[in-house]
Design an enzyme around this catalytic site. Structure first.
Site, PDB file in Angstrom:
ATOM      1  N   ILE A 190      28.453  -0.491 -52.498  1.00 42.68           N
ATOM      2  CA  ILE A 190      28.559   0.898 -52.059  1.00 42.68           C
ATOM      3  C   ILE A 190      28.005   1.835 -53.117  1.00 42.68           C
ATOM      4  O   ILE A 190      27.236   2.751 -52.806  1.00 42.68           O
ATOM      5  CB  ILE A 190      30.023   1.239 -51.738  1.00 42.68           C
ATOM      6  CG1 ILE A 190      30.513   0.408 -50.552  1.00 42.68           C
ATOM      7  CG2 ILE A 190      30.167   2.727 -51.416  1.00 42.68           C
ATOM      8  CD1 ILE A 190      31.989   0.556 -50.252  1.00 42.68           C
ATOM      9  N   ASP A 218      29.956   0.655 -64.988  1.00 44.72           N
ATOM     10  CA  ASP A 218      30.522  -0.543 -64.370  1.00 44.72           C
ATOM     11  C   ASP A 218      30.329  -1.687 -65.356  1.00 44.72           C
ATOM     12  O   ASP A 218      29.192  -2.087 -65.625  1.00 44.72           O
ATOM     13  CB  ASP A 218      29.820  -0.858 -63.048  1.00 44.72           C
ATOM     14  CG  ASP A 218      30.537  -1.937 -62.249  1.00 44.72           C
ATOM     15  OD1 ASP A 218      31.099  -2.859 -62.881  1.00 44.72           O
ATOM     16  OD2 ASP A 218      30.536  -1.872 -61.016  1.00 44.72           O
ATOM     17  N   CYS A 224      36.110   7.960 -51.865  1.00 40.86           N
ATOM     18  CA  CYS A 224      36.090   7.199 -50.618  1.00 40.86           C
ATOM     19  C   CYS A 224      36.502   5.752 -50.889  1.00 40.86           C
ATOM     20  O   CYS A 224      36.133   4.850 -50.127  1.00 40.86           O
ATOM     21  CB  CYS A 224      34.700   7.240 -49.983  1.00 40.86           C
ATOM     22  SG  CYS A 224      34.213   8.849 -49.367  1.00 40.86           S
ATOM     23  N   ALA A 225      37.231   5.520 -51.973  1.00 40.76           N
ATOM     24  CA  ALA A 225      37.588   4.149 -52.375  1.00 40.76           C
ATOM     25  C   ALA A 225      39.059   3.870 -52.103  1.00 40.76           C
ATOM     26  O   ALA A 225      39.413   3.296 -51.075  1.00 40.76           O
ATOM     27  CB  ALA A 225      37.242   3.928 -53.848  1.00 40.76           C
ATOM     28  N   GLU A 279      49.207   6.776 -46.497  1.00 42.56           N
ATOM     29  CA  GLU A 279      48.491   7.106 -45.270  1.00 42.56           C
ATOM     30  C   GLU A 279      49.331   6.710 -44.064  1.00 42.56           C
ATOM     31  O   GLU A 279      50.048   5.707 -44.110  1.00 42.56           O
ATOM     32  CB  GLU A 279      47.135   6.382 -45.232  1.00 42.56           C
ATOM     33  CG  GLU A 279      46.195   6.788 -46.351  1.00 42.56           C
ATOM     34  CD  GLU A 279      44.834   6.082 -46.276  1.00 42.56           C
ATOM     35  OE1 GLU A 279      44.652   5.248 -45.370  1.00 42.56           O
ATOM     36  OE2 GLU A 279      43.969   6.376 -47.125  1.00 42.56           O
ATOM     37  N   HIS A 290      40.380   8.757 -43.749  1.00 45.68           N
ATOM     38  CA  HIS A 290      39.942   7.376 -44.025  1.00 45.68           C
ATOM     39  C   HIS A 290      38.896   6.918 -43.007  1.00 45.68           C
ATOM     40  O   HIS A 290      39.049   5.884 -42.345  1.00 45.68           O
ATOM     41  CB  HIS A 290      41.140   6.428 -44.012  1.00 45.68           C
ATOM     42  CG  HIS A 290      40.905   5.193 -44.834  1.00 45.68           C
ATOM     43  ND1 HIS A 290      41.908   4.532 -45.496  1.00 45.68           N
ATOM     44  CD2 HIS A 290      39.769   4.496 -45.114  1.00 45.68           C
ATOM     45  CE1 HIS A 290      41.421   3.474 -46.130  1.00 45.68           C
ATOM     46  NE2 HIS A 290      40.127   3.434 -45.912  1.00 45.68           N
TER      47      HIS A 290
END
Length: 612
Positions: free
Chosen positions: A230, A249, A308-309, A339, A357
């Site tokens: 991603i 990373d 968005c992870a 959630e 989500h």
């Protein structure tokens, strides 16, 4: 049998030639990602690539006609059970195979005993998230060889039970990568141009053009935390905006980052240098609460955050405070710690975009997930090739019982090194000693890599070696008859990074207790489980007492205190303490420990309790 596709031929050829994807890519003169895409049935190879492949097959004597004839002569029939609704394209992958029986969700529902009856003679089961594939259900499926999960999460599948029964469990990591990346870019634009506010005021009948002056992405710096599939897809799409891209990373090589137009930096440099920071890492003890008061304070004033992870990556109270002070200019959040989101302090901010989500929720992504799992299941049933599996299918039950403690040990030792090391991983060297050298060590190796890459995207014990390969990390293995400290079997992992080399040795005692034996040349014996505090210091008087005092002052109870020291000639120069504590140590504890004059480093390590 239908004619083999180019991707199927690649899989067969690699299997016969014993080549990794990157090695086949070198033979054909393409990027390793292209091999991955071809094998998934994505993209059309250039005629020159096809010709190079044909020449390779001719030179190596790979005969696909003979393979097809052999497959036809078997007359094997497969039964596939689709326990949940899938797209027509997913169904078509299985339907194209002559002699294969496919039972759809609607057909299963018509059976008197439902799914258990359908599985009585099934070879494969495909599910999404609703069906619970537990041990009791698998007991009803004596022929079942593979369970395919059309999605990433496998919480609804008992992978351990599947392993014991010799059933492969596969998922589809990365199939929705484009969908998530596109939403990330969309949220960046929405934040920059205040689109939600503009839309809301227009719907309310107000023309507030003057208050809606936005900012351009051009000339800004985008920071990407996590360069898995991603993160790399985000980078590809961000290039066109004239934006500088930096990324962090530890599991991606500088070469891979460079190929994707990303400047590889440290986490500290990423935080300080980003105008937009987007999160694309998995949830681990190290990444939980990554966005907190300290990291927010280190960011540029006016920076914006996109997540968005996983919701747990952000300390919500800290981000709310930064939004109120104006230090953070905005945020776009698609995921939350709890959630669905029913009540939140974010509701009061018009510079915070909230979505439920939906990053992977596109028609294309859902179809891609279905098609990908169908192809993976088909390749396993036809060719015996395992892709994106999440369990341990290649050991007999007897072998698994013997080796399981060492597979667990390898994961722990890898995780220990990952949590105590620095810098991006360049190479991994594993040495198996004593009785372990006589065992099937592929899964021990993969468990070690999984532990080392625990913060990387979608890594597990089956795909770990392939993920390391994709990240440009070299993996070396060595077997030796030597023992250490009287242990019958030992494992040593050496981790080579840009900052240097670190290594550790461990064993299992009494067939169930993982033990660290050595760390960076210092002999030490300590349990390799639970909450650990690893301190490196100069070997001078008073340090041990200060460590104990500081832990006591903070209410941290000590369960075990192990010591070791390095010698240079006859004089000790460095010492090591591994302290097992009842609860994870806080940042405040670490800060106080690092104030000790002789302290060189203090790292928290979190490992699961021993389970064997």
């Amino acid at each position: 049998m239908s004619e083999l596709t180019f991707g199927e031929k690649l899989v067969i050829a690699r299997k016969q030639l014993d080549l990794y994807q990157y090695q086949m890519a070198e033979r054909l003169g393409v990027h390793p990602n292209s091999i991955t895409n071809y094998e998934r049935g994505e993209g059309k190879p250039h005629a020159a690539v096809v010709r190079m492949f044909e020449l390779l097959c001719e030179q190596q004597g790979i005969n696909f006609d003979a393979y097809e004839t052999a497959e036809k002569s078997k007359g094997a029939k497969m039964k596939i059970v689709l326990a949940e609704k899938v797209s027509p394209a997913t169904l078509a992958v299985f339907a194209a195979e002559p002699g294969w029986e496919v039972l759809t969700h609607d057909q299963v529902a018509q059976l008197p005993d439902g799914l258990p009856a359908a599985l009585a003679d099934a070879d494969a089961l495909v599910v999404r998230s609703a069906v619970q594939v537990d041990d009791a259900l698998m007991e009803k499926a004596p022929k079942l060889r593979v369970v395919g999960r059309a999605g990433v999460g496998v919480d609804n599948i008992d992978a351990d039970a599947a392993t014991r029964r010799g059933i492969v469990v596969m998922n589809t990591p990365g199939a929705n990568a484009v969908a998530v990346a596109e939403l990330t870019i969309g949220l960046m634009l929405a934040l920059a141009r205040k689109l939600p506010v503009a839309n809301n005021t227009m719907h309310a009948g107000r023309w507030e053009k003057k208050s809606l002056q936005g900012a351009e992405l051009r000339g800004k710096t985008l920071g990407i935390l996590g360069l898995g599939r991603i993160g790399l897809e985000v980078a590809k799409r961000a290039k066109g905006f004239g934006i500088e891209i930096i990324g962090s990373d530890p599991f991606v090589s500088a070469a891979v980052a460079r190929e994707n137009g990303i400047k590889l930096v440290t986490v500290e440099e990423l935080i300080a240098g980003s105008d937009y920071l987007t999160l694309h890492v998995g949830l681990t003890p190290q990444t939980t609460g990554f966005i907190n008061a300290k990291t927010l304070a280190a960011m540029k004033k006016g920076a914006r955050i996109i997540n968005c992870a996983r919701g747990e990556l952000i300390d919500d109270a800290a981000l709310v405070a930064a939004l109120k002070s104006g230090h953070v200019a905005g945020a776009a959040l698609d995921v939350f710690a709890v959630e669905p989101l029913k009540d939140s302090p974010y509701f009061e901010f018009d510079n915070v975009i909230l979505t439920p989500h939906i990053a992977g929720s596109t028609g294309e992504a859902q179809e891609a997930v279905g098609i990908q799992i169908a192809r993976q299941v088909r390749e396993y049933l036809k060719l015996g090739v395992v892709q994106n599996a999440v369990n341990l299918p290649s050991l007999s039950h007897e072998e698994y019982v013997v080796l399981a403690p060492y597979i667990d040990l390898a994961g722990r030792l890898g995780s220990f090194l990952a949590q105590t090391g620095k810098g991006g991983i360049e190479a991994i060297h594993l040495t198996y000693g004593g009785g372990l050298a006589e065992a099937k060590t592929e899964l021990v190796r993969n468990a070690a890599i999984e532990g080392l890459l625990q913060g990387s995207e979608n890594v597990n014990r089956i795909n770990a070696a392939a993920v390391a390969q994709e990240r440009g990390i070299r993996v070396h293995e060595e077997k030796t008859e030597s023992h250490r400290g009287g242990a019958a079997s030992v494992l040593q992992i050496a981790l080579h990074t840009a900052a240097g080399t670190s290594h550790a040795t461990a064993t299992v005692i009494h067939e169930e207790q993982p033990r660290l034996l050595e760390f960076d040349g210092i002999d030490i014996e300590t349990p390799l489980e639970g909450n650990l505090l690893v301190c490196r210091n100069l070997d001078v008087p008073g340090v041990i007492g200060r460590i104990g005092s500081i832990l006591g002052e903070h209410g941290v109870n000590i369960a075990n205190f192990a010591l070791g020291r390095e010698r240079s000639g006859a004089k000790p120069v460095k010492a090591l303490a591994v302290v097992q504590v009842d609860a994870p140590v806080s940042a405040a504890v670490l800060d106080d420990l690092l104030k000790i004059e002789a302290m060189l480093d203090a790292r928290p390590v979190s490992l699961p309790e021993a389970k064997f």
